[in-house]
Write an enzyme that holds these catalytic residues in place. Sequence first.
Site, PDB file in Angstrom:
ATOM      1  N   LYS A 159      16.226 -23.635  60.023  1.00  0.00           N
ATOM      2  CA  LYS A 159      16.423 -22.128  59.516  1.00  0.00           C
ATOM      3  C   LYS A 159      14.700 -21.353  60.371  1.00  0.00           C
ATOM      4  O   LYS A 159      15.212 -20.265  60.481  1.00  0.00           O
ATOM      5  CB  LYS A 159      15.215 -22.308  58.172  1.00  0.00           C
ATOM      6  CG  LYS A 159      16.217 -22.728  57.039  1.00  0.00           C
ATOM      7  CD  LYS A 159      15.934 -22.951  55.749  1.00  0.00           C
ATOM      8  CE  LYS A 159      15.106 -23.682  55.613  1.00  0.00           C
ATOM      9  NZ  LYS A 159      14.795 -24.882  55.610  1.00  0.00           N
ATOM     10  N   ARG A 180      12.505 -21.130  47.002  1.00  0.00           N
ATOM     11  CA  ARG A 180      12.585 -22.688  47.714  1.00  0.00           C
ATOM     12  C   ARG A 180      13.407 -23.483  45.538  1.00  0.00           C
ATOM     13  O   ARG A 180      13.904 -24.657  46.322  1.00  0.00           O
ATOM     14  CB  ARG A 180      11.580 -23.674  47.897  1.00  0.00           C
ATOM     15  CG  ARG A 180      11.843 -24.684  49.081  1.00  0.00           C
ATOM     16  CD  ARG A 180      10.750 -24.809  49.967  1.00  0.00           C
ATOM     17  NE  ARG A 180      11.322 -25.749  50.515  1.00  0.00           N
ATOM     18  CZ  ARG A 180      10.748 -25.791  52.035  1.00  0.00           C
ATOM     19  NH1 ARG A 180      10.821 -24.400  52.592  1.00  0.00           N
ATOM     20  NH2 ARG A 180      11.235 -25.931  53.090  1.00  0.00           N
ATOM     21  N   ARG A 215      12.094 -32.751  66.671  1.00  0.00           N
ATOM     22  CA  ARG A 215      11.848 -31.696  66.524  1.00  0.00           C
ATOM     23  C   ARG A 215      10.054 -31.301  67.273  1.00  0.00           C
ATOM     24  O   ARG A 215       9.503 -32.859  66.727  1.00  0.00           O
ATOM     25  CB  ARG A 215      11.366 -31.197  65.189  1.00  0.00           C
ATOM     26  CG  ARG A 215      11.019 -29.429  64.718  1.00  0.00           C
ATOM     27  CD  ARG A 215      11.366 -29.166  63.460  1.00  0.00           C
ATOM     28  NE  ARG A 215      11.107 -29.950  62.550  1.00  0.00           N
ATOM     29  CZ  ARG A 215      11.932 -28.864  61.010  1.00  0.00           C
ATOM     30  NH1 ARG A 215      12.163 -27.952  60.946  1.00  0.00           N
ATOM     31  NH2 ARG A 215      11.269 -29.674  60.309  1.00  0.00           N
ATOM     32  N   ARG A 267       5.358 -31.834  63.684  1.00  0.00           N
ATOM     33  CA  ARG A 267       5.239 -31.942  62.035  1.00  0.00           C
ATOM     34  C   ARG A 267       4.802 -33.597  61.490  1.00  0.00           C
ATOM     35  O   ARG A 267       5.175 -33.898  61.998  1.00  0.00           O
ATOM     36  CB  ARG A 267       5.559 -31.338  61.227  1.00  0.00           C
ATOM     37  CG  ARG A 267       5.668 -30.193  61.328  1.00  0.00           C
ATOM     38  CD  ARG A 267       6.916 -28.762  61.327  1.00  0.00           C
ATOM     39  NE  ARG A 267       7.275 -29.680  59.576  1.00  0.00           N
ATOM     40  CZ  ARG A 267       7.951 -28.552  59.168  1.00  0.00           C
ATOM     41  NH1 ARG A 267       8.735 -27.343  59.404  1.00  0.00           N
ATOM     42  NH2 ARG A 267       7.853 -28.533  57.340  1.00  0.00           N
ATOM     43  N   ARG A 280      12.024 -35.524  51.723  1.00  0.00           N
ATOM     44  CA  ARG A 280      12.375 -32.828  51.578  1.00  0.00           C
ATOM     45  C   ARG A 280      13.771 -33.267  51.186  1.00  0.00           C
ATOM     46  O   ARG A 280      14.528 -32.440  50.845  1.00  0.00           O
ATOM     47  CB  ARG A 280      12.170 -32.931  53.360  1.00  0.00           C
ATOM     48  CG  ARG A 280      10.303 -33.072  53.182  1.00  0.00           C
ATOM     49  CD  ARG A 280       9.677 -32.574  54.494  1.00  0.00           C
ATOM     50  NE  ARG A 280      10.294 -31.931  54.967  1.00  0.00           N
ATOM     51  CZ  ARG A 280      10.064 -30.979  56.481  1.00  0.00           C
ATOM     52  NH1 ARG A 280      10.062 -32.518  57.020  1.00  0.00           N
ATOM     53  NH2 ARG A 280      10.771 -30.296  57.138  1.00  0.00           N
TER      54      ARG A 280
HETATM   55  P1  AMP Z   1       9.015 -25.122  56.066  1.00  0.00           P
HETATM   56  O1  AMP Z   1       7.902 -24.895  57.162  1.00  0.00           O
HETATM   57  O2  AMP Z   1       9.591 -24.290  55.643  1.00  0.00           O
HETATM   58  O3  AMP Z   1       9.794 -27.018  55.876  1.00  0.00           O
HETATM   59  O4  AMP Z   1       7.556 -26.438  54.659  1.00  0.00           O
HETATM   60  C1  AMP Z   1       6.890 -27.457  54.939  1.00  0.00           C
HETATM   61  C2  AMP Z   1       6.593 -27.991  53.514  1.00  0.00           C
HETATM   62  O5  AMP Z   1       6.041 -26.878  53.206  1.00  0.00           O
HETATM   63  C3  AMP Z   1       7.212 -28.115  52.264  1.00  0.00           C
HETATM   64  O6  AMP Z   1       8.007 -29.305  52.555  1.00  0.00           O
HETATM   65  C4  AMP Z   1       6.419 -28.067  51.037  1.00  0.00           C
HETATM   66  O7  AMP Z   1       5.847 -28.685  51.187  1.00  0.00           O
HETATM   67  C5  AMP Z   1       5.665 -26.137  51.633  1.00  0.00           C
HETATM   68  N1  AMP Z   1       7.074 -25.477  50.472  1.00  0.00           N
HETATM   69  C6  AMP Z   1       7.264 -24.386  51.915  1.00  0.00           C
HETATM   70  N2  AMP Z   1       7.766 -23.596  51.544  1.00  0.00           N
HETATM   71  C7  AMP Z   1       7.271 -23.927  49.835  1.00  0.00           C
HETATM   72  C8  AMP Z   1       7.690 -23.364  49.215  1.00  0.00           C
HETATM   73  N3  AMP Z   1       8.587 -21.838  48.968  1.00  0.00           N
HETATM   74  N4  AMP Z   1       7.503 -23.706  47.993  1.00  0.00           N
HETATM   75  C9  AMP Z   1       7.385 -24.649  47.600  1.00  0.00           C
HETATM   76  N5  AMP Z   1       6.930 -25.411  49.046  1.00  0.00           N
HETATM   77  C10 AMP Z   1       6.901 -24.759  49.843  1.00  0.00           C
END
Ligand code: AMP
Length: 219
Positions: A13, A88, A127, A161, A172
């Site tokens: 993404k 999400r 990654r 990360r 996740r």
């Molecule tokens: P990402 O970078 O999109 O994979 O997001 C990393 C982490 O940030 C996720 O595993 C969540 O803990 C948090 N996170 C990101 N976007 C959201 C969202 N829309 N709602 C809740 N937690 C989020």
Amino acid sequence: MRIVLVGPPGAGKGTQAAYLAQNLSIPHISTGDLFRANISQGTDLGKQARAYMDAGQLVPDEVTIGMAKDRMAQSDAVNGFLLDGFPRNVGQAEALDVMLKDEGVKLDAVLDLEVPEDEVVKRIAGRRICRGDSAHVFHVTYNPPKTEGVCDACGGELYQRDDDSEETVRTRLEVYHTQTEPIIDYYRVQGLVVTISALGKVADVTARAMEALKTSDEG
Ligand code: AMP
């Protein structure tokens, strides 16, 4: 255009969003990136989000929705945006609908990136992300930077990360299936979902996505 990008962790993404946003001249809004920026700046919001992120859980809606709303209210997002990682869950999707309705605008498409689960695990393990402003995403095998550990786009340092560890990735994925996948049905009812395969070269997936968005726009 106003686009939502969905797909499991590791679907690409962030990578695709960066290219698509550039091609479509709209800002790439990633709630994950916003949380990571808050964490590195040591803000209260970052402190609130950190434990959830490290555990692979969703940050509570009270925190997330306000942050997303503030970002979407900025001037660069007036004529469109590409949302990556928001909404999400169905509660966030409903909140987004209310925000858009208040502004008198609508989503154009929800782009669903499909990728098999074993591929997801391989992608996440390799990654690497840029610490710099570009927040560019690389992969040690599939999309390596020209110089190891250095971002091609801005020269920033690449890192792995904290939540890309195997155990957190499993959580996740489970969170994705139970909480995020239902938003696909939510948007399907609105006729917005376009699903594409996220397998193959980064540029091929981008081309596939652009074509799918064009078709959905015409349709
Ligand atoms: P990402 O970078 O999109 O994979 O997001 C990393 C982490 O940030 C996720 O595993 C969540 O803990 C948090 N996170 C990101 N976007 C959201 C969202 N829309 N709602 C809740 N937690 C989020």
